[in-house]
Design an enzyme around this catalytic site. Sequence first.
Site, PDB file in Angstrom:
ATOM      1  N   SER A 163       8.537  60.725-129.189  1.00 54.83           N
ATOM      2  CA  SER A 163       7.939  59.591-128.456  1.00 54.83           C
ATOM      3  C   SER A 163       8.657  59.457-127.125  1.00 54.83           C
ATOM      4  O   SER A 163       9.829  59.846-126.994  1.00 54.83           O
ATOM      5  CB  SER A 163       8.136  58.302-129.250  1.00 54.83           C
ATOM      6  OG  SER A 163       7.850  57.175-128.449  1.00 54.83           O
ATOM      7  N   TYR A 215      13.521  52.757-134.167  1.00 55.24           N
ATOM      8  CA  TYR A 215      12.536  53.762-133.747  1.00 55.24           C
ATOM      9  C   TYR A 215      13.108  54.600-132.594  1.00 55.24           C
ATOM     10  O   TYR A 215      13.091  55.829-132.638  1.00 55.24           O
ATOM     11  CB  TYR A 215      11.255  53.054-133.316  1.00 55.24           C
ATOM     12  CG  TYR A 215      10.120  53.967-132.920  1.00 55.24           C
ATOM     13  CD1 TYR A 215       9.354  54.602-133.879  1.00 55.24           C
ATOM     14  CD2 TYR A 215       9.801  54.167-131.578  1.00 55.24           C
ATOM     15  CE1 TYR A 215       8.289  55.433-133.523  1.00 55.24           C
ATOM     16  CE2 TYR A 215       8.738  54.989-131.205  1.00 55.24           C
ATOM     17  CZ  TYR A 215       7.984  55.619-132.186  1.00 55.24           C
ATOM     18  OH  TYR A 215       6.934  56.433-131.819  1.00 55.24           O
ATOM     19  N   LYS A 242      13.917  58.605-133.060  1.00 51.16           N
ATOM     20  CA  LYS A 242      13.089  59.541-132.286  1.00 51.16           C
ATOM     21  C   LYS A 242      13.956  60.359-131.319  1.00 51.16           C
ATOM     22  O   LYS A 242      13.672  61.524-131.059  1.00 51.16           O
ATOM     23  CB  LYS A 242      11.989  58.781-131.538  1.00 51.16           C
ATOM     24  CG  LYS A 242      10.888  58.253-132.442  1.00 51.16           C
ATOM     25  CD  LYS A 242      10.064  59.372-133.080  1.00 51.16           C
ATOM     26  CE  LYS A 242       8.834  58.860-133.799  1.00 51.16           C
ATOM     27  NZ  LYS A 242       7.960  59.931-134.320  1.00 51.16           N
TER      28      LYS A 242
HETATM   29  P1  NDP Z   1      -0.853  56.120-137.415  1.00 51.80           P
HETATM   30  O1  NDP Z   1      -0.216  54.956-138.083  1.00 51.80           O
HETATM   31  O2  NDP Z   1      -2.174  55.949-136.732  1.00 51.80           O
HETATM   32  O3  NDP Z   1      -0.976  57.299-138.487  1.00 51.80           O
HETATM   33  C1  NDP Z   1       0.130  57.669-139.221  1.00 51.80           C
HETATM   34  C2  NDP Z   1      -0.247  58.775-140.201  1.00 51.80           C
HETATM   35  O4  NDP Z   1       0.952  59.163-140.874  1.00 51.80           O
HETATM   36  C3  NDP Z   1      -1.201  58.304-141.272  1.00 51.80           C
HETATM   37  O5  NDP Z   1      -1.986  59.404-141.679  1.00 51.80           O
HETATM   38  C4  NDP Z   1      -0.265  57.862-142.396  1.00 51.80           C
HETATM   39  O6  NDP Z   1      -0.936  57.884-143.658  1.00 51.80           O
HETATM   40  C5  NDP Z   1       0.812  58.946-142.278  1.00 51.80           C
HETATM   41  N1  NDP Z   1       2.133  58.587-142.768  1.00 51.80           N
HETATM   42  C6  NDP Z   1       2.864  57.488-142.481  1.00 51.80           C
HETATM   43  N2  NDP Z   1       4.025  57.515-143.141  1.00 51.80           N
HETATM   44  C7  NDP Z   1       4.027  58.661-143.872  1.00 51.80           C
HETATM   45  C8  NDP Z   1       4.953  59.250-144.765  1.00 51.80           C
HETATM   46  N3  NDP Z   1       6.102  58.655-145.065  1.00 51.80           N
HETATM   47  N4  NDP Z   1       4.633  60.444-145.324  1.00 51.80           N
HETATM   48  C9  NDP Z   1       3.458  61.045-145.042  1.00 51.80           C
HETATM   49  N5  NDP Z   1       2.540  60.536-144.209  1.00 51.80           N
HETATM   50  C10 NDP Z   1       2.827  59.349-143.636  1.00 51.80           C
HETATM   51  O7  NDP Z   1       0.255  56.678-136.420  1.00 51.80           O
HETATM   52  P2  NDP Z   1       0.083  57.365-134.974  1.00 51.80           P
HETATM   53  O8  NDP Z   1      -0.972  58.387-135.020  1.00 51.80           O
HETATM   54  O9  NDP Z   1       0.067  56.308-133.959  1.00 51.80           O
HETATM   55  O10 NDP Z   1       1.518  58.071-134.836  1.00 51.80           O
HETATM   56  C11 NDP Z   1       1.742  59.400-135.237  1.00 51.80           C
HETATM   57  C12 NDP Z   1       3.086  59.817-134.673  1.00 51.80           C
HETATM   58  O11 NDP Z   1       3.058  59.727-133.263  1.00 51.80           O
HETATM   59  C13 NDP Z   1       4.259  58.947-135.142  1.00 51.80           C
HETATM   60  O12 NDP Z   1       5.377  59.749-135.397  1.00 51.80           O
HETATM   61  C14 NDP Z   1       4.510  58.049-133.946  1.00 51.80           C
HETATM   62  O13 NDP Z   1       5.837  57.616-133.878  1.00 51.80           O
HETATM   63  C15 NDP Z   1       4.172  58.997-132.806  1.00 51.80           C
HETATM   64  N6  NDP Z   1       3.838  58.316-131.560  1.00 51.80           N
HETATM   65  C16 NDP Z   1       2.760  57.463-131.498  1.00 51.80           C
HETATM   66  C17 NDP Z   1       2.443  56.837-130.309  1.00 51.80           C
HETATM   67  C18 NDP Z   1       1.286  55.917-130.189  1.00 51.80           C
HETATM   68  O14 NDP Z   1       1.157  55.262-129.132  1.00 51.80           O
HETATM   69  N7  NDP Z   1       0.406  55.798-131.164  1.00 51.80           N
HETATM   70  C19 NDP Z   1       3.257  57.058-129.100  1.00 51.80           C
HETATM   71  C20 NDP Z   1       4.368  57.965-129.290  1.00 51.80           C
HETATM   72  C21 NDP Z   1       4.625  58.558-130.478  1.00 51.80           C
HETATM   73  P3  NDP Z   1      -0.394  56.999-144.920  1.00 51.80           P
HETATM   74  O15 NDP Z   1      -0.112  55.628-144.375  1.00 51.80           O
HETATM   75  O16 NDP Z   1      -1.495  57.029-145.936  1.00 51.80           O
HETATM   76  O17 NDP Z   1       0.833  57.689-145.403  1.00 51.80           O
END
Ligand code: NDP
Length: 258
Positions: free
Chosen positions: A139, A152, A156
């Site tokens: 991130s 976080y 990260k």
């Molecule tokens: P979302 O919350 O939209 O999606 C997260 C996904 O990860 C879901 O499929 C969720 O499914 C899964 N997930 C969460 N925890 C676990 C776990 N412990 N094991 C397996 N699967 C898991 O997140 P984003 O798409 O926004 O974020 C994805 C990545 O991008 C993250 O690492 C985030 O920090 C990073 N990021 C996001 C930004 C943003 O603006 N959105 C900016 C910068 C970085 P389920 O809950 O069913 O497990």
Amino acid sequence: MELNLSNKTALVTGSSDGIGLAVAKGLAAEGVRVLINGRNADKVEAACRQIGEQAVPAVGDVSSMEGVDAVLAVVREVGGVDILINNAGTGSNETIMEAPDDKWMDYWNLHVMAAVRLCRGVAPYMEERGAGVILNNASICAVQPLWYEPIYNVTKAALMMLSRTMATEFIPKNIRVNCVNPGLVQTPDWENTARELTKDSGGDWEGYLQGVADELAPIKRFCSPAELADFFVFLCSDRASYCVGASYYVDGGMKITI
Ligand code: NDP
């Protein structure tokens, strides 16, 4: 541009929603078989249905050893992977003074140890194939913190350093490791937060998100997951063959320093 990705296999963690799902769709569109991961089996199945026959469910909580083992069992069943994208993760909200140790450890396991354990698990398959790609989704907060989420930011930053260190260890095996640092990406997570924060004041959640973008990103808008996914797909391809050990910002100008 021909990406030559067809017939490869990729594991994308956290791919039942958000950025991970968009990356999985982007890879599948290039002919890649994608292992779809998340903790909730119904969501994983729904994502697999959206993608079609190239999707393989790999349910498991990657922040735990048991969950990683369950995911690696699927990797073994499909005969290994060429690409690993460590994407599962989530934001936090705390102060350093008040957050308990357990919370630090939970995020350490999710953002750092998941990547360590999965990389150890898939690297032998990549070595056997003679090549591999590992991308870690950190991130912009790894280098430019948001004040409300110290855990976080710190975890990260550790993932970013893990990427850099691992890249040097793995490149003799022809495994390219890189890190992507996105800025604001409009995922369901952001939309739900905006809905929650605006529910008592008229519900203008889109206006709230526009305000965040206006304040933080010179481009004055969020990135779409699909827009970010294109960059991941490129980095997975041989077209990015000289990209090793770098951290790439996809942030609409959000990072202030050069
Ligand atoms: P979302 O919350 O939209 O999606 C997260 C996904 O990860 C879901 O499929 C969720 O499914 C899964 N997930 C969460 N925890 C676990 C776990 N412990 N094991 C397996 N699967 C898991 O997140 P984003 O798409 O926004 O974020 C994805 C990545 O991008 C993250 O690492 C985030 O920090 C990073 N990021 C996001 C930004 C943003 O603006 N959105 C900016 C910068 C970085 P389920 O809950 O069913 O497990």
